[in-house]
Design a protein around this motif. Structure first.
Motif, PDB file in Angstrom:
ATOM      1  N   MET A   1     -14.369 -50.086  31.823  1.00 42.10           N
ATOM      2  CA  MET A   1     -13.990 -49.159  30.786  1.00 42.10           C
ATOM      3  C   MET A   1     -12.691 -48.459  31.190  1.00 42.10           C
ATOM      4  SD  MET A   1     -16.139 -45.858  29.527  1.00 42.10           S
ATOM      5  CE  MET A   1     -16.034 -45.453  27.834  1.00 42.10           C
ATOM      6  N   VAL A   2     -11.698 -48.515  30.322  1.00 40.26           N
ATOM      7  CA  VAL A   2     -10.420 -47.869  30.584  1.00 40.26           C
ATOM      8  C   VAL A   2     -10.399 -46.522  29.874  1.00 40.26           C
ATOM      9  CG1 VAL A   2      -7.939 -48.032  30.279  1.00 40.26           C
ATOM     10  CG2 VAL A   2      -9.252 -50.089  30.784  1.00 40.26           C
ATOM     11  N   MET A   3     -10.130 -45.488  30.651  1.00 38.92           N
ATOM     12  CA  MET A   3     -10.050 -44.150  30.068  1.00 38.92           C
ATOM     13  C   MET A   3      -8.588 -43.749  29.959  1.00 38.92           C
ATOM     14  SD  MET A   3     -13.162 -42.183  31.950  1.00 38.92           S
ATOM     15  CE  MET A   3     -12.811 -40.686  31.068  1.00 38.92           C
ATOM     16  N   ASN A   4      -8.235 -43.124  28.852  1.00 39.55           N
ATOM     17  CA  ASN A   4      -6.885 -42.608  28.702  1.00 39.55           C
ATOM     18  C   ASN A   4      -6.719 -41.374  29.573  1.00 39.55           C
ATOM     19  OD1 ASN A   4      -6.217 -44.529  26.809  1.00 39.55           O
ATOM     20  ND2 ASN A   4      -6.812 -43.260  25.089  1.00 39.55           N
ATOM     21  N   LYS A   5      -5.567 -41.286  30.210  1.00 38.10           N
ATOM     22  CA  LYS A   5      -5.294 -40.101  31.018  1.00 38.10           C
ATOM     23  C   LYS A   5      -5.022 -38.918  30.099  1.00 38.10           C
ATOM     24  CE  LYS A   5      -3.282 -42.221  35.090  1.00 38.10           C
ATOM     25  NZ  LYS A   5      -2.120 -42.211  35.997  1.00 38.10           N
ATOM     26  N   LYS A   6      -5.507 -37.772  30.485  1.00 35.78           N
ATOM     27  CA  LYS A   6      -5.203 -36.545  29.763  1.00 35.78           C
ATOM     28  C   LYS A   6      -3.782 -36.122  30.112  1.00 35.78           C
ATOM     29  CE  LYS A   6      -9.256 -35.925  27.945  1.00 35.78           C
ATOM     30  NZ  LYS A   6      -9.487 -36.090  26.546  1.00 35.78           N
ATOM     31  N   ASN A   7      -3.068 -35.620  29.131  1.00 35.35           N
ATOM     32  CA  ASN A   7      -1.680 -35.214  29.319  1.00 35.35           C
ATOM     33  C   ASN A   7      -1.596 -33.690  29.349  1.00 35.35           C
ATOM     34  OD1 ASN A   7       1.019 -35.488  29.677  1.00 35.35           O
ATOM     35  ND2 ASN A   7       1.433 -36.390  27.689  1.00 35.35           N
ATOM     36  N   VAL A   8      -0.979 -33.168  30.407  1.00 37.37           N
ATOM     37  CA  VAL A   8      -0.909 -31.732  30.646  1.00 37.37           C
ATOM     38  C   VAL A   8       0.541 -31.264  30.594  1.00 37.37           C
ATOM     39  CG1 VAL A   8      -1.472 -29.883  32.276  1.00 37.37           C
ATOM     40  CG2 VAL A   8      -2.884 -31.951  32.193  1.00 37.37           C
ATOM     41  N   LEU A   9       0.768 -30.145  29.936  1.00 37.13           N
ATOM     42  CA  LEU A   9       2.075 -29.500  29.959  1.00 37.13           C
ATOM     43  C   LEU A   9       2.001 -28.326  30.923  1.00 37.13           C
ATOM     44  CD1 LEU A   9       4.954 -28.966  29.003  1.00 37.13           C
ATOM     45  CD2 LEU A   9       3.987 -27.749  27.028  1.00 37.13           C
ATOM     46  N   VAL A  10       2.873 -28.334  31.934  1.00 37.46           N
ATOM     47  CA  VAL A  10       2.942 -27.257  32.922  1.00 37.46           C
ATOM     48  C   VAL A  10       4.217 -26.464  32.653  1.00 37.46           C
ATOM     49  CG1 VAL A  10       3.189 -26.702  35.377  1.00 37.46           C
ATOM     50  CG2 VAL A  10       1.706 -28.599  34.669  1.00 37.46           C
ATOM     51  N   ILE A  11       4.068 -25.157  32.425  1.00 43.14           N
ATOM     52  CA  ILE A  11       5.225 -24.300  32.169  1.00 43.14           C
ATOM     53  C   ILE A  11       5.251 -23.206  33.226  1.00 43.14           C
ATOM     54  CG2 ILE A  11       6.423 -22.869  30.471  1.00 43.14           C
ATOM     55  CD1 ILE A  11       4.469 -24.104  28.363  1.00 43.14           C
ATOM     56  N   ASP A  12       6.298 -23.227  34.062  1.00 50.10           N
ATOM     57  CA  ASP A  12       6.444 -22.195  35.092  1.00 50.10           C
ATOM     58  C   ASP A  12       7.911 -22.125  35.493  1.00 50.10           C
ATOM     59  OD1 ASP A  12       6.306 -20.693  37.664  1.00 50.10           O
ATOM     60  OD2 ASP A  12       4.159 -20.866  37.268  1.00 50.10           O
ATOM     61  N   ASP A  13       8.423 -20.931  35.698  1.00 53.33           N
ATOM     62  CA  ASP A  13       9.821 -20.779  36.075  1.00 53.33           C
ATOM     63  C   ASP A  13      10.057 -20.979  37.572  1.00 53.33           C
ATOM     64  OD1 ASP A  13       8.370 -18.357  36.358  1.00 53.33           O
ATOM     65  OD2 ASP A  13      10.219 -17.207  36.474  1.00 53.33           O
ATOM     66  N   GLU A  14       9.005 -21.062  38.357  1.00 56.78           N
ATOM     67  CA  GLU A  14       9.147 -21.276  39.800  1.00 56.78           C
ATOM     68  C   GLU A  14       8.967 -22.754  40.128  1.00 56.78           C
ATOM     69  OE1 GLU A  14       7.128 -18.527  42.400  1.00 56.78           O
ATOM     70  OE2 GLU A  14       6.900 -17.129  40.713  1.00 56.78           O
ATOM     71  N   LYS A  15      10.034 -23.360  40.669  1.00 50.84           N
ATOM     72  CA  LYS A  15      10.034 -24.794  40.954  1.00 50.84           C
ATOM     73  C   LYS A  15       8.899 -25.195  41.891  1.00 50.84           C
ATOM     74  CE  LYS A  15      12.959 -28.600  42.582  1.00 50.84           C
ATOM     75  NZ  LYS A  15      11.828 -29.447  42.644  1.00 50.84           N
ATOM     76  N   ASP A  16       8.639 -24.408  42.921  1.00 45.86           N
ATOM     77  CA  ASP A  16       7.577 -24.754  43.880  1.00 45.86           C
ATOM     78  C   ASP A  16       6.207 -24.835  43.191  1.00 45.86           C
ATOM     79  OD1 ASP A  16       9.420 -24.863  45.922  1.00 45.86           O
ATOM     80  OD2 ASP A  16       8.973 -22.857  46.679  1.00 45.86           O
ATOM     81  N   ILE A  17       5.957 -23.932  42.277  1.00 50.73           N
ATOM     82  CA  ILE A  17       4.681 -23.935  41.548  1.00 50.73           C
ATOM     83  C   ILE A  17       4.604 -25.161  40.644  1.00 50.73           C
ATOM     84  CG2 ILE A  17       3.238 -22.698  39.871  1.00 50.73           C
ATOM     85  CD1 ILE A  17       3.413 -21.324  42.631  1.00 50.73           C
ATOM     86  N   GLU A  31      -1.715 -37.164  33.521  1.00 51.98           N
ATOM     87  CA  GLU A  31      -0.287 -37.271  33.261  1.00 51.98           C
ATOM     88  C   GLU A  31       0.196 -35.841  33.143  1.00 51.98           C
ATOM     89  OE1 GLU A  31       1.734 -39.940  32.788  1.00 51.98           O
ATOM     90  OE2 GLU A  31       0.152 -41.431  33.037  1.00 51.98           O
ATOM     91  N   ALA A  32       1.388 -35.537  33.632  1.00 49.77           N
ATOM     92  CA  ALA A  32       1.878 -34.159  33.537  1.00 49.77           C
ATOM     93  C   ALA A  32       3.363 -34.152  33.216  1.00 49.77           C
ATOM     94  CB  ALA A  32       1.618 -33.417  34.841  1.00 49.77           C
ATOM     95  N   GLN A  33       3.734 -33.208  32.389  1.00 50.38           N
ATOM     96  CA  GLN A  33       5.124 -32.928  32.060  1.00 50.38           C
ATOM     97  C   GLN A  33       5.370 -31.488  32.462  1.00 50.38           C
ATOM     98  OE1 GLN A  33       7.107 -35.362  30.676  1.00 50.38           O
ATOM     99  NE2 GLN A  33       5.316 -36.674  30.824  1.00 50.38           N
ATOM    100  N   VAL A  34       6.574 -31.197  32.941  1.00 49.59           N
ATOM    101  CA  VAL A  34       6.863 -29.824  33.369  1.00 49.59           C
ATOM    102  C   VAL A  34       8.030 -29.244  32.579  1.00 49.59           C
ATOM    103  CG1 VAL A  34       5.938 -30.113  35.692  1.00 49.59           C
ATOM    104  CG2 VAL A  34       8.337 -30.602  35.266  1.00 49.59           C
ATOM    105  N   PHE A  53      -3.795 -30.262  27.119  1.00 48.98           N
ATOM    106  CA  PHE A  53      -3.862 -28.842  27.455  1.00 48.98           C
ATOM    107  C   PHE A  53      -2.596 -28.421  28.175  1.00 48.98           C
ATOM    108  CE2 PHE A  53      -6.070 -30.992  30.911  1.00 48.98           C
ATOM    109  CZ  PHE A  53      -5.651 -30.352  32.058  1.00 48.98           C
ATOM    110  N   CYS A  54      -2.460 -27.101  28.347  1.00 51.64           N
ATOM    111  CA  CYS A  54      -1.248 -26.516  28.913  1.00 51.64           C
ATOM    112  C   CYS A  54      -1.631 -25.518  30.002  1.00 51.64           C
ATOM    113  CB  CYS A  54      -0.487 -25.822  27.784  1.00 51.64           C
ATOM    114  SG  CYS A  54       0.934 -24.877  28.334  1.00 51.64           S
ATOM    115  N   LEU A  55      -0.894 -25.565  31.094  1.00 49.73           N
ATOM    116  CA  LEU A  55      -1.003 -24.553  32.150  1.00 49.73           C
ATOM    117  C   LEU A  55       0.307 -23.784  32.141  1.00 49.73           C
ATOM    118  CD1 LEU A  55      -2.465 -26.692  35.064  1.00 49.73           C
ATOM    119  CD2 LEU A  55      -3.690 -25.083  33.611  1.00 49.73           C
ATOM    120  N   THR A  56       0.227 -22.479  31.961  1.00 54.51           N
ATOM    121  CA  THR A  56       1.467 -21.716  31.848  1.00 54.51           C
ATOM    122  C   THR A  56       1.445 -20.443  32.686  1.00 54.51           C
ATOM    123  OG1 THR A  56       3.024 -20.730  30.281  1.00 54.51           O
ATOM    124  CG2 THR A  56       0.698 -20.485  29.775  1.00 54.51           C
TER     125      THR A  56
END
Length: 66
Positions: A1-17, A31-34, A53-56
């Motif tokens: 069974m192939v599961m689709n990866k969840k796509n996450v948007l990460v929003i943060d002004d600190e590059k290290d984070i 999957e993640a986009q920043v 979902f989004c982490l901000t």
């Protein structure tokens, strides 16, 4: 069974984070986009990328007034 990866948007002004979250999420199978600011986040949200979902940062600097 192939599961689709969840796509996450990460929003943060600190590059290290952003980098830490990106690496951690990818290792967990996401999957993640920043974005480093609100303008970049808006561009990604307006794109064809469907985000699950989004982490901000709750203390992002206000966008520059034009």
């Amino acid at each position: 069974m192939v599961m689709n990866k969840k796509n996450v948007l990460v929003i943060d002004d600190e590059k290290d984070i952003r980098d830490l979250l990106l690496i951690s999420l990818e290792r967990l199978g996401y999957e993640a986009q920043v974005a480093e600011d609100i303008a970049s986040a808006k561009s990604l949200i307006a794109s064809d990328i469907p985000f699950d979902f989004c982490l901000t940062d709750i203390r992002l600097p206000a966008p520059a007034q034009q």
